[in-house]
Design an enzyme around this catalytic site. Structure first.
Site, PDB file in Angstrom:
ATOM      1  N   VAL A  75     -49.859   1.200  40.823  1.00  0.00           N
ATOM      2  CA  VAL A  75     -50.143   1.586  42.207  1.00  0.00           C
ATOM      3  C   VAL A  75     -51.513   2.228  42.380  1.00  0.00           C
ATOM      4  O   VAL A  75     -51.971   2.417  43.509  1.00  0.00           O
ATOM      5  CB  VAL A  75     -49.052   2.527  42.770  1.00  0.00           C
ATOM      6  CG1 VAL A  75     -47.702   1.839  42.798  1.00  0.00           C
ATOM      7  CG2 VAL A  75     -48.991   3.836  41.984  1.00  0.00           C
ATOM      8  N   SER A 154     -40.198  14.866  46.955  1.00  0.00           N
ATOM      9  CA  SER A 154     -39.562  15.866  46.101  1.00  0.00           C
ATOM     10  C   SER A 154     -39.394  17.155  46.890  1.00  0.00           C
ATOM     11  O   SER A 154     -40.174  17.448  47.807  1.00  0.00           O
ATOM     12  CB  SER A 154     -40.426  16.137  44.863  1.00  0.00           C
ATOM     13  OG  SER A 154     -39.964  17.277  44.138  1.00  0.00           O
ATOM     14  N   TYR A 167     -48.611  18.488  41.654  1.00  0.00           N
ATOM     15  CA  TYR A 167     -47.431  17.678  41.950  1.00  0.00           C
ATOM     16  C   TYR A 167     -46.870  18.032  43.321  1.00  0.00           C
ATOM     17  O   TYR A 167     -46.594  17.154  44.143  1.00  0.00           O
ATOM     18  CB  TYR A 167     -46.375  17.896  40.862  1.00  0.00           C
ATOM     19  CG  TYR A 167     -45.110  17.102  41.069  1.00  0.00           C
ATOM     20  CD1 TYR A 167     -45.052  15.755  40.745  1.00  0.00           C
ATOM     21  CD2 TYR A 167     -43.959  17.700  41.583  1.00  0.00           C
ATOM     22  CE1 TYR A 167     -43.891  15.015  40.927  1.00  0.00           C
ATOM     23  CE2 TYR A 167     -42.791  16.972  41.758  1.00  0.00           C
ATOM     24  CZ  TYR A 167     -42.763  15.632  41.436  1.00  0.00           C
ATOM     25  OH  TYR A 167     -41.616  14.906  41.622  1.00  0.00           O
ATOM     26  N   ALA A 169     -48.385  19.458  45.837  1.00  0.00           N
ATOM     27  CA  ALA A 169     -49.323  19.056  46.889  1.00  0.00           C
ATOM     28  C   ALA A 169     -49.224  17.567  47.169  1.00  0.00           C
ATOM     29  O   ALA A 169     -49.254  17.128  48.329  1.00  0.00           O
ATOM     30  CB  ALA A 169     -50.746  19.437  46.487  1.00  0.00           C
ATOM     31  N   SER A 170     -49.079  16.771  46.112  1.00  0.00           N
ATOM     32  CA  SER A 170     -48.981  15.317  46.298  1.00  0.00           C
ATOM     33  C   SER A 170     -47.708  14.945  47.053  1.00  0.00           C
ATOM     34  O   SER A 170     -47.717  14.060  47.909  1.00  0.00           O
ATOM     35  CB  SER A 170     -49.023  14.598  44.944  1.00  0.00           C
ATOM     36  OG  SER A 170     -47.841  14.818  44.187  1.00  0.00           O
ATOM     37  N   LYS A 171     -46.614  15.625  46.753  1.00  0.00           N
ATOM     38  CA  LYS A 171     -45.347  15.314  47.413  1.00  0.00           C
ATOM     39  C   LYS A 171     -45.304  15.855  48.840  1.00  0.00           C
ATOM     40  O   LYS A 171     -44.702  15.238  49.730  1.00  0.00           O
ATOM     41  CB  LYS A 171     -44.179  15.854  46.590  1.00  0.00           C
ATOM     42  CG  LYS A 171     -44.017  15.179  45.233  1.00  0.00           C
ATOM     43  CD  LYS A 171     -43.801  13.666  45.362  1.00  0.00           C
ATOM     44  CE  LYS A 171     -43.463  13.018  44.026  1.00  0.00           C
ATOM     45  NZ  LYS A 171     -43.195  11.578  44.146  1.00  0.00           N
ATOM     46  N   ILE A 200     -33.581  16.530  39.156  1.00  0.00           N
ATOM     47  CA  ILE A 200     -32.781  15.386  38.721  1.00  0.00           C
ATOM     48  C   ILE A 200     -33.054  15.141  37.235  1.00  0.00           C
ATOM     49  O   ILE A 200     -34.207  15.106  36.804  1.00  0.00           O
ATOM     50  CB  ILE A 200     -33.128  14.121  39.526  1.00  0.00           C
ATOM     51  CG1 ILE A 200     -32.972  14.376  41.029  1.00  0.00           C
ATOM     52  CG2 ILE A 200     -32.267  12.954  39.071  1.00  0.00           C
ATOM     53  CD1 ILE A 200     -31.566  14.690  41.478  1.00  0.00           C
TER      54      ILE A 200
END
Length: 263
Positions: A75, A154, A167, A169-171, A200
């Site tokens: 991606v 998330s 992580y 910030a990206s979500k 999870i």
């Protein structure tokens, strides 16, 4: 008496005749959700960088009936996204009806220690890559007459967590992107929702366990357990199917109550 235009409850979740494309489908949540979509009757395109793995998993899913295809997809590469989309449409002779945008990477590291290269690596997959794959899939859905996009974000994008700055910030960006997409694409009958798992148990999550955070994390979850990929199936089927036909722009958490825990 049931009206003629009403479907039985179970039928609303049926994905027979639908094509579902799943990124990040070589393992973890992506692979589990791809299998769940196949069990619900869908044809499935499993997409990931580990080409041989998704091809093998596609063969396993075909044993359930329907069709499955393993496709190479990175991606972070526009060319790879375009090639994967072309391959999927050529093979199934149609665009996806559902995209589960699940490719992701995590970085567990203090904010002050993260490098620009590490930040770029997380954002390029989790936000930029998700944006580009959703954009190209949405364009194909618009031409086909509609569809559903599920961006797997998330709970780290909703509440802060230590060592998860890039992580999270990206979500958080992906959650907001989902809302903007939902607003712009509703007129084209394309629904967009964000599915937000909590803790999870996957290979990615094992990094938390190896860092010794297991006991502390479980104590912050009201249900006092980590989730499994199976716990996400019901929510994913709702967003993918006609059962969720009036849902767009939603942020659906599946986290054992962690985001509503007290301070």
């Amino acid at each position: 008496m049931q009206k003629n235009h009403d479907k039985p409850v179970g039928a609303a979740f049926d994905l027979s005749g639908k094509l579902v494309m799943v990124s990040g489908a070589s393992s973890g949540i992506g692979l589990h959700l791809a299998a769940a979509m196949a069990k619900a009757g869908a044809d499935v395109a499993l997409c990931a960088r580990r080409t041989e793995r998704v091809r093998q998993e596609a063969e396993h899913l075909e044993a359930l009936g329907g069709q499955a295809l393993g496709v190479a997809l990175d991606v972070t590469s526009v060319d790879s996204i375009d090639q994967a989309m072309h391959q999927v449409q050529q093979h199934f002779n149609r665009a996806p009806d559902v995209l589960i945008n699940c490719a992701g990477v995590a970085l567990l590291k203090p904010f002050l220690e993260q490098t620009p290269e590490e930040l770029d690596a997380v954002l390029n997959v989790n936000l930029r890559g998700a944006f580009l794959l959703a954009q190209r899939t949405a364009a194909a859905m618009v031409e086909q007459g509609g569809g559903s996009i599920i961006n797997v974000a998330s709970t780290a994008g909703i509440r802060p967590g230590g060592f998860l700055s890039s992580y999270g910030a990206s979500k958080a960006g992906l959650i907001h992107l989902s809302k903007v997409m939902a607003f712009e694409l509703a007129r084209y009958k394309v629904r967009v929702n964000a599915l937000c798992p909590g803790n999870i148990e996957t290979d990615m999550h094992k990094e938390f366990e190896d860092a010794g955070f297991t006991e502390a994390l479980v104590k912050r979850i009201p249900q006092r357990r980590f989730g499994t990929s199976q716990d996400l199936v019901g929510a994913a089927l709702l967003l993918a199917s006609e059962a969720g036909s009036y849902m767009t722009g939603a942020v659906l958490t599946v986290d054992g109550g962690q985001t509503v825990n007290s301070l």
